[in-house]
Design a protein around this motif. Structure first.
Motif, PDB file in Angstrom:
ATOM      1  N   CYS A 209      -7.748  21.849 -55.616  1.00  0.00           N
ATOM      2  CA  CYS A 209      -8.857  21.919 -54.663  1.00  0.00           C
ATOM      3  C   CYS A 209      -8.337  21.755 -53.237  1.00  0.00           C
ATOM      4  CB  CYS A 209      -9.877  20.835 -54.990  1.00  0.00           C
ATOM      5  SG  CYS A 209     -11.337  20.842 -53.923  1.00  0.00           S
ATOM      6  N   ALA A 210      -7.393  20.832 -53.032  1.00  0.00           N
ATOM      7  CA  ALA A 210      -6.819  20.619 -51.703  1.00  0.00           C
ATOM      8  C   ALA A 210      -6.060  21.849 -51.230  1.00  0.00           C
ATOM      9  CB  ALA A 210      -5.902  19.402 -51.725  1.00  0.00           C
ATOM     10  N   LEU A 211      -5.327  22.497 -52.136  1.00  0.00           N
ATOM     11  CA  LEU A 211      -4.585  23.710 -51.769  1.00  0.00           C
ATOM     12  C   LEU A 211      -5.540  24.854 -51.423  1.00  0.00           C
ATOM     13  CD1 LEU A 211      -1.731  23.614 -54.460  1.00  0.00           C
ATOM     14  CD2 LEU A 211      -1.491  23.258 -51.994  1.00  0.00           C
ATOM     15  N   ALA A 212      -6.602  24.992 -52.209  1.00  0.00           N
ATOM     16  CA  ALA A 212      -7.600  26.030 -51.907  1.00  0.00           C
ATOM     17  C   ALA A 212      -8.271  25.757 -50.563  1.00  0.00           C
ATOM     18  CB  ALA A 212      -8.639  26.097 -53.025  1.00  0.00           C
ATOM     19  N   TYR A 213      -8.516  24.478 -50.283  1.00  0.00           N
ATOM     20  CA  TYR A 213      -9.101  24.103 -48.990  1.00  0.00           C
ATOM     21  C   TYR A 213      -8.151  24.443 -47.849  1.00  0.00           C
ATOM     22  CZ  TYR A 213     -10.569  21.076 -45.150  1.00  0.00           C
ATOM     23  OH  TYR A 213     -10.934  20.604 -43.914  1.00  0.00           O
ATOM     24  N   PHE A 214      -6.864  24.210 -48.060  1.00  0.00           N
ATOM     25  CA  PHE A 214      -5.865  24.567 -47.052  1.00  0.00           C
ATOM     26  C   PHE A 214      -5.876  26.075 -46.779  1.00  0.00           C
ATOM     27  CE2 PHE A 214      -1.358  26.026 -46.526  1.00  0.00           C
ATOM     28  CZ  PHE A 214      -1.240  25.690 -45.179  1.00  0.00           C
ATOM     29  N   TYR A 215      -5.985  26.874 -47.819  1.00  0.00           N
ATOM     30  CA  TYR A 215      -6.063  28.326 -47.659  1.00  0.00           C
ATOM     31  C   TYR A 215      -7.323  28.713 -46.885  1.00  0.00           C
ATOM     32  CZ  TYR A 215      -5.538  33.266 -49.042  1.00  0.00           C
ATOM     33  OH  TYR A 215      -5.379  34.638 -49.051  1.00  0.00           O
ATOM     34  N   MET A 216      -8.431  28.005 -47.184  1.00  0.00           N
ATOM     35  CA  MET A 216      -9.675  28.255 -46.471  1.00  0.00           C
ATOM     36  C   MET A 216      -9.531  27.918 -44.991  1.00  0.00           C
ATOM     37  SD  MET A 216     -12.920  29.034 -46.445  1.00  0.00           S
ATOM     38  CE  MET A 216     -14.370  28.730 -45.446  1.00  0.00           C
ATOM     39  N   VAL A 217      -8.921  26.770 -44.683  1.00  0.00           N
ATOM     40  CA  VAL A 217      -8.745  26.360 -43.287  1.00  0.00           C
ATOM     41  C   VAL A 217      -7.891  27.368 -42.535  1.00  0.00           C
ATOM     42  CG1 VAL A 217      -7.790  24.584 -41.763  1.00  0.00           C
ATOM     43  CG2 VAL A 217      -9.051  23.919 -43.813  1.00  0.00           C
ATOM     44  N   SER A 218      -6.877  27.896 -43.185  1.00  0.00           N
ATOM     45  CA  SER A 218      -5.985  28.859 -42.531  1.00  0.00           C
ATOM     46  C   SER A 218      -6.649  30.205 -42.308  1.00  0.00           C
ATOM     47  CB  SER A 218      -4.722  29.066 -43.377  1.00  0.00           C
ATOM     48  OG  SER A 218      -5.012  29.786 -44.570  1.00  0.00           O
ATOM     49  N   SER A 219      -7.823  30.423 -42.907  1.00  0.00           N
ATOM     50  CA  SER A 219      -8.436  31.750 -42.884  1.00  0.00           C
ATOM     51  C   SER A 219      -9.658  31.874 -41.992  1.00  0.00           C
ATOM     52  CB  SER A 219      -8.836  32.164 -44.313  1.00  0.00           C
ATOM     53  OG  SER A 219      -7.713  32.152 -45.171  1.00  0.00           O
ATOM     54  N   TRP A 220     -10.441  30.777 -41.829  1.00  0.00           N
ATOM     55  CA  TRP A 220     -11.729  30.933 -41.138  1.00  0.00           C
ATOM     56  C   TRP A 220     -12.196  29.604 -40.584  1.00  0.00           C
ATOM     57  CZ3 TRP A 220     -17.206  31.358 -43.549  1.00  0.00           C
ATOM     58  CH2 TRP A 220     -18.095  31.924 -42.618  1.00  0.00           C
ATOM     59  N   GLY A 221     -12.779  29.627 -39.398  1.00  0.00           N
ATOM     60  CA  GLY A 221     -13.315  28.415 -38.796  1.00  0.00           C
ATOM     61  C   GLY A 221     -14.524  27.865 -39.527  1.00  0.00           C
TER      62      GLY A 221
END
Length: 716
Positions: A209-221
């Motif tokens: 979940c933390a890794l997916a969140y990191f991918y989300m943060v890197s992609s969109w505000g």
């Protein structure tokens, strides 16, 4: 009949299905439905490519394409440290520290992977087809998420709906190379892993979940929505007495690891521990530690001693936290909410305080018609799914209920956030439709009926026409689903598959007419102006100018400097002499405007001019520019003989309508007839003093003027 059954059995024997167990047959059917949904999700987004060509859409995607091209040609290190001197002249822009790089890195990785396999493909085509590809992956994630919340059947229905729902397709058609194209996949993947983590209390699921969140943060505000929703879920579980060791492990690991990873994105930096938008997540994290510690003490102390200690610790903690937050805010250690965040809480905030945010069409409140336009059947089935979730409350159901309520509010405030609402509408509708069908399908009589018993007879007497009612309900749902498919296909084809860079219309004979004025003008700039030429235009066209014309621009779609944009607006709203001073101050060589009066293109600069005036007057340098001065005596926004002198003499008016008074646009109408405003222009016979016409596209949609080099000395 016996022959046909024998023949069908022989076919099943050939393909080997008869030897499969019932469970394997169900799995095969599920995989088949899911595969068809994935293929449908990809193919439904290809209308624009089939009708036009493989082309990037809109405005922001051109910046993303330009930066992705720089990434694959020069490598990540150069991309990270890239200073773009062609944007925001004379300020420039540090690209690596002002963007979310997830989209570019994803496209670049796919490009390099395909080339590693010796599959030659242009990076532009990777960018064009990236959103449809991730839409197919989103179908799978929605299936998995809905399956965890409800059932396999609900997951399949939700997955089929997300494949074609217009609210999601609007941001994921082929050519829509924007952050949202992958961000919705990242968001739903994070939610799926979060549900798994809360169900199991597993460290591995929490890390995922933390890794997916990191991918989300890197992609969109929009990750701010996510990092506030998960803490809200944890807080709700605490209030309802559902907090457990599983929730503690899931949130503690997700928040701590996810926050540390997110801070590695240069654009994010220390925002997760400094800005108000992230304080709720930090507060809930601290609350989790306190609650876990309290439970530990409660298990190891007497009730009397525990109550005394608990009251003292809680009082001290609340006072200390309040004082710390207040002092940190006063000292500027905790940044206040941003203007866009305030706009979500107060829809009138941007209009009253930040016109640059209010001027963007996708930041406008959503109309009721838009909800039906983008969701159709889901609007009516959503409450059904919500009811079934409330009827069987679980930790996962509470999460999707919170997601539903918050996303409905934010989608109502800002039309752009319809994109966030669409997935949960599909999930809830999938739950509603699946449960409804499961309920009524059991009541439809089949040829093989169980033997009649006293209990069955009594039940049948109480419910005499259950088979007929069930048949009607199932038929009604089937009809609604059919209309949903037709609606989604039509909306996708007609509304969301036309690239703004290439326009199309129907002629008098019914044939399609293509307006390629934008690319025509950008190519003219690229091949007919000096490489160091500075182009002034409104910020909407900045990304396209740098990507396609490769020329230096003053402002673009990043809109990070309101003062600079205001200066351009002041030039557009001023008379020629004052505008010339501003243009020389900014070293402008050419000015570009978009005009639709001849072609009927309504998204032109005259229709945007009021926003330019408002933004121009929002800074001290432009306080002399007042919006009422540009209205007619009756208070209307006009371009005809009733228009105000400020309007008729503005640089924008003159650039758009120069020589237009000589042109006949419609039969039976006078020359100078504006087909968008349906008015005859009020100032036909004028000449330009500080500009000269350099280029007008075929349909006059794009008009470019060169700034004259006037003598800088006075003449007698």
């Amino acid at each position: 009949i016996s022959y046909k059954m024998t023949k069908s059995r022989s076919i099943l024997d050939v393909i080997g299905l008869t030897s499969l167990s019932q469970a394997k047959k169900e799995t095969l059917l599920q995989m088949t439905i899911l595969s068809i949904a994935c293929i449908l999700a990809f193919s439904a987004r290809l209308f624009s490519v089939l009708r036009f060509e493989s082309v990037i859409h809109e405005f922001d995607p051109y910046f993303n394409y330009r930066t992705t091209k720089h990434l694959v040609e020069n490598g990540y290190y150069d991309f990270h440290n890239w200073f773009d001197d062609r944007a925001w002249y004379p300020l420039g822009r540090i690209i690596g520290g002002t963007i979310y790089p997830g989209l570019m890195v994803t496209a670049g990785s796919i490009f390099h992977f395909l080339n590693f396999l010796n599959i030659t493909i242009e990076i532009r085509n990777v960018c064009v087809f990236l959103a449809p590809l991730f839409s197919s992956l989103t179908v799978i994630v929605v299936y998995l998420l809905t399956k965890e919340v409800k059932s396999v059947g609900a997951g399949l229905v939700a997955a089929s709906m997300i494949a074609i729902v217009p609210g999601y397709i609007s941001r994921s058609v082929a050519g829509s190379y924007d952050n949202e194209g992958i961000a919705i996949f990242c968001m739903l993947l994070t939610y799926y892993f979060w549900i798994k983590a809360t169900k199991t209390g597993s460290i591995s699921w929490s890390l995922m979940c933390a890794l997916a969140y990191f991918y989300m943060v890197s992609s969109w505000g929009g990750y701010v929505f996510l990092i506030n929703l998960i803490p809200l879920h944890v807080l709700t579980l605490m209030i309802n007495g559902r907090f457990s060791h599983r929730i503690y492990v899931a949130y503690s690991i997700t928040y701590s690891v996810g926050t540390i990873l997110s801070m590695q994105i240069p654009f994010v930096g220390f925002a997760p521990v400094e800005t108000s938008e992230h304080m709720a997540a930090l507060g809930v994290f601290g609350l989790c530690q306190i609650l876990a510690f309290v439970q530990y003490l409660q298990a190891n102390m007497s009730a009397t001693n525990f109550n005394i200690l608990f009251k003292g610790v809680v009082t001290f903690a609340l006072v200390a936290a309040g004082l710390s937050f207040g002092v940190a805010t006063f000292l500027g250690k905790i940044a206040p909410w941003t203007g866009r965040f305030y706009s979500l809480l107060d829809p009138s905030y941007a209009k009253n305080n930040i016109p640059i945010i209010a001027s963007v069409s996708e930041h406008q409140p959503t109309t009721w018609a838009s909800f039906y336009f983008d969701l159709q059947l889901l609007v009516f089935m959503f409450p059904v799914g919500l009811y079934y979730c409330f009827r069987e409350l679980t930790d996962a159901n509470i999460f999707v209920i919170l997601y539903s309520v918050t996303s409905i509010y934010f989608a109502g405030v800002m039309v752009r956030l319809m994109l966030v609402l669409a997935p949960i509408m599909c999930i809830m509708s999938g739950i509603g439709i699946s449960t409804t069908l499961s309920t009524y399908m059991k009541n439809i009589e089949s040829g093989d009926q169980p033997p009649a018993t006293a209990k069955n007879k009594k039940k049948a007497a109480d419910y005499p026409i259950k088979s007929e009612i069930a048949t009607v309900m199932v038929t009604l749902v089937a009809i609604l689903l059919t209309t949903f498919v037709f609606h989604c296909t039509w909306i996708t084809s007609e509304a969301y598959s036309s690239p703004s860079i290439v326009l199309a219309a129907r002629g008098h004979d019914g044939n399609r007419v293509i307006f390629d004025d934008f690319r025509e003008a950008y190519n003219w700039l690229k091949f007919n102006t000096p490489e160091d030429a500075k182009i002034m235009s409104w910020w909407d066209y900045g990304y396209q100018l740098t990507a396609m014309a490769n020329r230096t621009i003053l402002v673009d779609n990043n809109t990070w400097n309101n003062t600079h944009i205001s200066r351009v607006g002041q030039a557009m709203a001023s008379p020629e002499d004052h505008a010339y001073t501003i243009m020389k101050e900014l070293d402008v060589n050419y000015v570009l405007v978009i005009f639709g009066g001849m072609s009927g293109y309504s998204s032109d600069d005259i229709n945007k001019f009021l926003w330019m005036i408002r933004i121009a007057g929002s800074t001290p340098e432009g306080e002399h520019i007042k919006e009422p001065d540009y209205y007619s005596s009756s208070g209307e926004y006009k371009v005809d003989h009733d228009a105000s002198s400020a309007m008729l003499n503005s640089l924008m008016y003159k650039m758009c309508y120069y020589r237009f008074g000589e042109v006949s646009t419609e039969q039976g109408k006078p020359t100078g007839w504006d087909r968008v405003r349906n008015q005859e222009i009020g100032n036909k016979d004028f000449e330009l003093d500080v500009l000269e016409e350099a280029f007008s596209s075929e349909h006059w949609i794009v008009r470019i003027y060169k700034v004259k080099d006037l003598d800088n000395r006075g003449t007698k």
